[in-house]
Design an enzyme around this catalytic site. Structure first.
Site, PDB file in Angstrom:
ATOM      1  N   LYS A 106       0.866  -1.255   0.037  1.00 33.77           N
ATOM      2  CA  LYS A 106      -0.050   0.028   0.007  1.00 33.77           C
ATOM      3  C   LYS A 106       1.061   1.305  -0.100  1.00 33.77           C
ATOM      4  O   LYS A 106       1.898   1.221   0.407  1.00 33.77           O
ATOM      5  CB  LYS A 106      -1.017  -0.139   1.228  1.00 33.77           C
ATOM      6  CG  LYS A 106      -2.346   0.920   1.179  1.00 33.77           C
ATOM      7  CD  LYS A 106      -3.169   0.169   0.382  1.00 33.77           C
ATOM      8  CE  LYS A 106      -4.532   0.892   0.167  1.00 33.77           C
ATOM      9  NZ  LYS A 106      -5.432  -0.007  -0.707  1.00 33.77           N
ATOM     10  N   GLY A 218     -20.223   7.253   2.691  1.00 28.93           N
ATOM     11  CA  GLY A 218     -19.045   7.577   1.769  1.00 28.93           C
ATOM     12  C   GLY A 218     -19.698   7.470   0.418  1.00 28.93           C
ATOM     13  O   GLY A 218     -20.152   6.273   0.017  1.00 28.93           O
ATOM     14  N   TYR A 219     -19.457   8.414  -0.335  1.00 29.29           N
ATOM     15  CA  TYR A 219     -20.398   8.402  -1.638  1.00 29.29           C
ATOM     16  C   TYR A 219     -19.191   8.834  -2.741  1.00 29.29           C
ATOM     17  O   TYR A 219     -19.046   9.509  -3.780  1.00 29.29           O
ATOM     18  CB  TYR A 219     -21.415   9.262  -1.814  1.00 29.29           C
ATOM     19  CG  TYR A 219     -22.270   8.930  -2.726  1.00 29.29           C
ATOM     20  CD1 TYR A 219     -23.237   7.639  -2.251  1.00 29.29           C
ATOM     21  CD2 TYR A 219     -22.797   9.644  -3.814  1.00 29.29           C
ATOM     22  CE1 TYR A 219     -24.270   7.308  -3.121  1.00 29.29           C
ATOM     23  CE2 TYR A 219     -23.773   9.005  -4.720  1.00 29.29           C
ATOM     24  CZ  TYR A 219     -24.519   7.828  -4.346  1.00 29.29           C
ATOM     25  OH  TYR A 219     -25.442   7.349  -4.835  1.00 29.29           O
ATOM     26  N   GLY A 220     -17.994   7.935  -2.702  1.00 32.42           N
ATOM     27  CA  GLY A 220     -16.944   8.014  -3.801  1.00 32.42           C
ATOM     28  C   GLY A 220     -17.024   7.154  -4.631  1.00 32.42           C
ATOM     29  O   GLY A 220     -18.236   6.581  -5.189  1.00 32.42           O
ATOM     30  N   ASN A 221     -15.678   6.332  -5.297  1.00 32.74           N
ATOM     31  CA  ASN A 221     -15.997   5.399  -6.195  1.00 32.74           C
ATOM     32  C   ASN A 221     -16.776   4.172  -5.671  1.00 32.74           C
ATOM     33  O   ASN A 221     -17.713   3.605  -6.090  1.00 32.74           O
ATOM     34  CB  ASN A 221     -14.394   5.047  -6.420  1.00 32.74           C
ATOM     35  CG  ASN A 221     -14.420   3.934  -7.343  1.00 32.74           C
ATOM     36  OD1 ASN A 221     -14.890   2.661  -7.077  1.00 32.74           O
ATOM     37  ND2 ASN A 221     -14.321   4.028  -8.856  1.00 32.74           N
ATOM     38  N   ALA A 222     -16.383   3.921  -4.235  1.00 33.64           N
ATOM     39  CA  ALA A 222     -17.031   2.338  -3.964  1.00 33.64           C
ATOM     40  C   ALA A 222     -18.313   2.527  -3.605  1.00 33.64           C
ATOM     41  O   ALA A 222     -19.249   1.742  -4.071  1.00 33.64           O
ATOM     42  CB  ALA A 222     -16.018   1.951  -2.751  1.00 33.64           C
ATOM     43  N   GLY A 223     -18.674   3.539  -2.853  1.00 30.87           N
ATOM     44  CA  GLY A 223     -20.125   3.715  -2.154  1.00 30.87           C
ATOM     45  C   GLY A 223     -21.121   4.050  -3.220  1.00 30.87           C
ATOM     46  O   GLY A 223     -22.094   3.727  -3.242  1.00 30.87           O
TER      47      GLY A 223
HETATM   48  P1  NAD Z   1     -13.062   7.921  -2.970  1.00 33.38           P
HETATM   49  O1  NAD Z   1     -12.007   8.999  -2.580  1.00 33.38           O
HETATM   50  O2  NAD Z   1     -13.510   7.889  -4.190  1.00 33.38           O
HETATM   51  O3  NAD Z   1     -14.310   8.323  -1.921  1.00 33.38           O
HETATM   52  C1  NAD Z   1     -14.264   8.536  -0.467  1.00 33.38           C
HETATM   53  C2  NAD Z   1     -15.536   8.933  -0.098  1.00 33.38           C
HETATM   54  O4  NAD Z   1     -15.528   8.920   1.284  1.00 33.38           O
HETATM   55  C3  NAD Z   1     -15.903  10.536  -0.559  1.00 33.38           C
HETATM   56  O5  NAD Z   1     -17.171  10.431  -0.961  1.00 33.38           O
HETATM   57  C4  NAD Z   1     -15.671  11.479   0.646  1.00 33.38           C
HETATM   58  O6  NAD Z   1     -16.450  12.347   0.913  1.00 33.38           O
HETATM   59  C5  NAD Z   1     -16.118  10.179   1.782  1.00 33.38           C
HETATM   60  N1  NAD Z   1     -15.647  10.424   3.189  1.00 33.38           N
HETATM   61  C6  NAD Z   1     -14.326  10.844   3.448  1.00 33.38           C
HETATM   62  N2  NAD Z   1     -14.235  11.233   5.008  1.00 33.38           N
HETATM   63  C7  NAD Z   1     -15.465  10.742   5.400  1.00 33.38           C
HETATM   64  C8  NAD Z   1     -15.897  10.962   6.613  1.00 33.38           C
HETATM   65  N3  NAD Z   1     -15.361  11.272   7.685  1.00 33.38           N
HETATM   66  N4  NAD Z   1     -17.340  10.465   6.766  1.00 33.38           N
HETATM   67  C9  NAD Z   1     -17.949  10.208   5.500  1.00 33.38           C
HETATM   68  N5  NAD Z   1     -17.520  10.137   4.495  1.00 33.38           N
HETATM   69  C10 NAD Z   1     -16.151  10.405   4.172  1.00 33.38           C
HETATM   70  O7  NAD Z   1     -12.457   6.531  -2.175  1.00 33.38           O
HETATM   71  P2  NAD Z   1     -13.133   5.177  -2.554  1.00 33.38           P
HETATM   72  O8  NAD Z   1     -11.960   4.539  -3.549  1.00 33.38           O
HETATM   73  O9  NAD Z   1     -14.345   5.056  -2.657  1.00 33.38           O
HETATM   74  O10 NAD Z   1     -12.658   4.325  -1.173  1.00 33.38           O
HETATM   75  C11 NAD Z   1     -13.561   4.498  -0.268  1.00 33.38           C
HETATM   76  C12 NAD Z   1     -13.288   3.407   0.935  1.00 33.38           C
HETATM   77  O11 NAD Z   1     -13.137   1.939   0.228  1.00 33.38           O
HETATM   78  C13 NAD Z   1     -11.802   2.992   1.417  1.00 33.38           C
HETATM   79  O12 NAD Z   1     -11.733   2.682   2.672  1.00 33.38           O
HETATM   80  C14 NAD Z   1     -10.716   2.302   0.276  1.00 33.38           C
HETATM   81  O13 NAD Z   1      -9.776   1.907   0.934  1.00 33.38           O
HETATM   82  C15 NAD Z   1     -11.872   1.540   0.203  1.00 33.38           C
HETATM   83  N6  NAD Z   1     -11.459   0.650  -1.031  1.00 33.38           N
HETATM   84  C16 NAD Z   1     -11.719   1.283  -2.293  1.00 33.38           C
HETATM   85  C17 NAD Z   1     -11.175   0.452  -3.414  1.00 33.38           C
HETATM   86  C18 NAD Z   1     -11.310   0.996  -4.809  1.00 33.38           C
HETATM   87  O14 NAD Z   1     -11.163   0.375  -5.664  1.00 33.38           O
HETATM   88  N7  NAD Z   1     -11.728   2.179  -4.896  1.00 33.38           N
HETATM   89  C19 NAD Z   1     -10.995  -0.735  -3.435  1.00 33.38           C
HETATM   90  C20 NAD Z   1     -10.883  -1.473  -1.879  1.00 33.38           C
HETATM   91  C21 NAD Z   1     -11.132  -0.742  -0.877  1.00 33.38           C
END
Ligand code: NAD
Length: 416
Positions: A106, A218-223
């Site tokens: 990582k 969490g409303y990023g990529n995963a959510g």
């Molecule tokens: P991202 O950057 O696309 O989105 C993160 C989201 O979390 C954003 O909407 C942000 O506003 C929100 N956020 C940040 N701080 C916050 C808080 N205190 N309370 C509520 N929401 C908050 O990231 P992602 O890629 O969606 O990753 C989210 C989680 O999923 C992380 O733990 C990451 O390690 C895990 N993950 C992601 C992937 C991937 O392929 N994207 C793979 C495995 C695990």
């Protein structure tokens, strides 16, 4: 006693508990409880306003027994050495749990990319790779996107690495844009894999997903993709979603596509019409069928665990639940799909991207998702089976499978 909240200590506690359950002695624990290599770097660069900023960055290479190490790069103001080490440990257990031939790593930089221009982001991305080029490579360690990094950032990193080695090397990084050798389906893959697990879990407890209520933190990529897939493919009712600015709620359902569009325009979901504002803490305690933490670590702790009111807790985020909370969730009969199983869809499709890159032959999205479904369903089933066998919760079930595979590879190599 204070609850352990330090992510690396949490990962070591989980490992220690799993070693005890599966009867591995202390020497094995010691061999697995620290990264093989941890690199800390410093990046100094000129910002657009002429100021000189210095950023701290990391790469933790945890275990390479099963193959080239693999893990994302996070850019976040709260990034830390402890978090990067913990995430690299979880990557090791993740690749083993879904049984793909990779190790775990990582990376991260302490920074706030939301406050940076495109030029600044590009400079930071290229500098990170220049500092780490000797430590990464298609057969050594392969980075990918994670929190606040994206395919464009991967493209700059790939380009910088290829300039240094003076040849094409697309498999040095995954999560690339399609024209540079990315895989179809990669951007949805984490959510897609999690949703396959939710489908299996729902089957196990007899929950009809059509109309089932879901709350997503969490409303990023995963959510955001999880919300869209749960609604679109299974007819779930998304009652709440949130981001770093807060959450929104509507018991009759939120349109996840409208929420994503609204966030794209305003940078938050808060304020979407026909929703009431709630806090991130309130979202976690809503009564719902499926709760999906998809933001950051340590969200479900001893403080709020007994207020968690869902049937399935699907951990798309890494490390959202503390070990103490785990025990209570188990006692309270909540079915947990543990993080390194639930969110393994991303690394699995990253592995497919590496494979496609090696022989320069690309699959359709349908082929990618069919292969992903097979991998995730098999991993979910073996996790649940191990948990039952050891009369423990699913996180320990997943640990036991992963440990066995990593230890086996280390033994065969003569490391143990
Ligand atoms: P991202 O950057 O696309 O989105 C993160 C989201 O979390 C954003 O909407 C942000 O506003 C929100 N956020 C940040 N701080 C916050 C808080 N205190 N309370 C509520 N929401 C908050 O990231 P992602 O890629 O969606 O990753 C989210 C989680 O999923 C992380 O733990 C990451 O390690 C895990 N993950 C992601 C992937 C991937 O392929 N994207 C793979 C495995 C695990």
């Amino acid at each position: 006693m204070n609850e352990i909240l330090d992510p690396f200590k949490i990962s070591q506690k989980q490992l220690s508990d799993a070693c005890k359950l599966a009867n591995y002695d202390n020497d094995i624990y010691n061999a697995l409880s620290e990264p093989e290599r941890f690199v800390e770097i410093k990046i100094t660069m000129k910002m657009d306003d002429g100021k000189i900023n210095t950023f701290k960055g990391f790469r933790s290479q945890y275990n390479s027994a099963r193959g080239p190490m693999k893990g994302g790069i996070r850019w976040h103001p709260d990034e830390s050495a402890s978090l990067v080490k913990a995430l690299s440990a979880w990557m090791t257990w993740k690749t083993a749990c879904v049984d793909i031939p990779l190790g775990g790593a990582k990376g991260g930089i302490i920074c706030d990319p939301r406050a940076m221009s495109n030029r600044e982001l590009e400079t930071l991305a290229r500098s990170y790779i220049r500092q780490l080029a000797d430590f990464i490579g298609p057969n050594i360690d392969v980075p990918a996107p994670d929190v606040y990094t994206n395919p464009q950032i991967m493209a700059w990193m790939q380009d910088e690495y290829e300039k240094i080695v003076r040849r094409h090397a697309p498999s040095v990084i995954t999560g690339k844009p399609l024209p540079l050798g990315g895989s179809a389906g990669r951007s949805i893959a984490t959510a897609k894999g999690g949703v396959y697990c939710i489908r299996e879990a729902a089957r196990d407890i007899g929950l009809d997903l059509n109309g089932a209520t879901a709350a997503i933190q969490g409303y990023g990529n995963a959510g955001s993709w999880a919300a869209k897939l749960l609604k679109d493919e299974y007819g779930c009712n998304i009652i709440a979603v949130s981001d770093s600015k807060g959450g929104i709620y509507n018991k009759n359902g939120i349109d996840p596509f409208a929420a994503a569009e609204f966030k794209e325009k305003t940078r938050t979901v808060v304020g979407l019409k026909e929703t009431n504002q709630i806090s991130n803490e309130e979202l976690l305690e809503l009564e719902c069928d499926i709760l999906v933490p998809a933001a950051l670590e340590n969200q479900i702790t001893r403080e709020n665990v007994n207020n968690i009111n869902c049937k399935i807790l699907a951990e798309l985020a890494n490390g959202p639940t503390t070990p103490e909370a785990d025990e209570n969730l188990f006692k309270n009969g909540i079915l947990v799909i543990p993080d390194f199983l639930c969110n393994a869809g991303g690394v699995t499709v990253s592995y497919f991207e590496m494979v496609q890159g090696y022989y320069r032959y690309f699959w359709t999205e349908k082929e990618v998702f069919e292969a992903l479904d097979r991998v995730m369903t098999r991993a979910y089933r073996s996790t649940v089976e191990q948990a039952k066998k050891y009369k423990t919760h699913n996180r320990m079930g997943a640990y036991i499978i992963s440990l066995e595979r990593v230890i086996d590879a280390m033994r065969l190599r003569g490391w143990l």
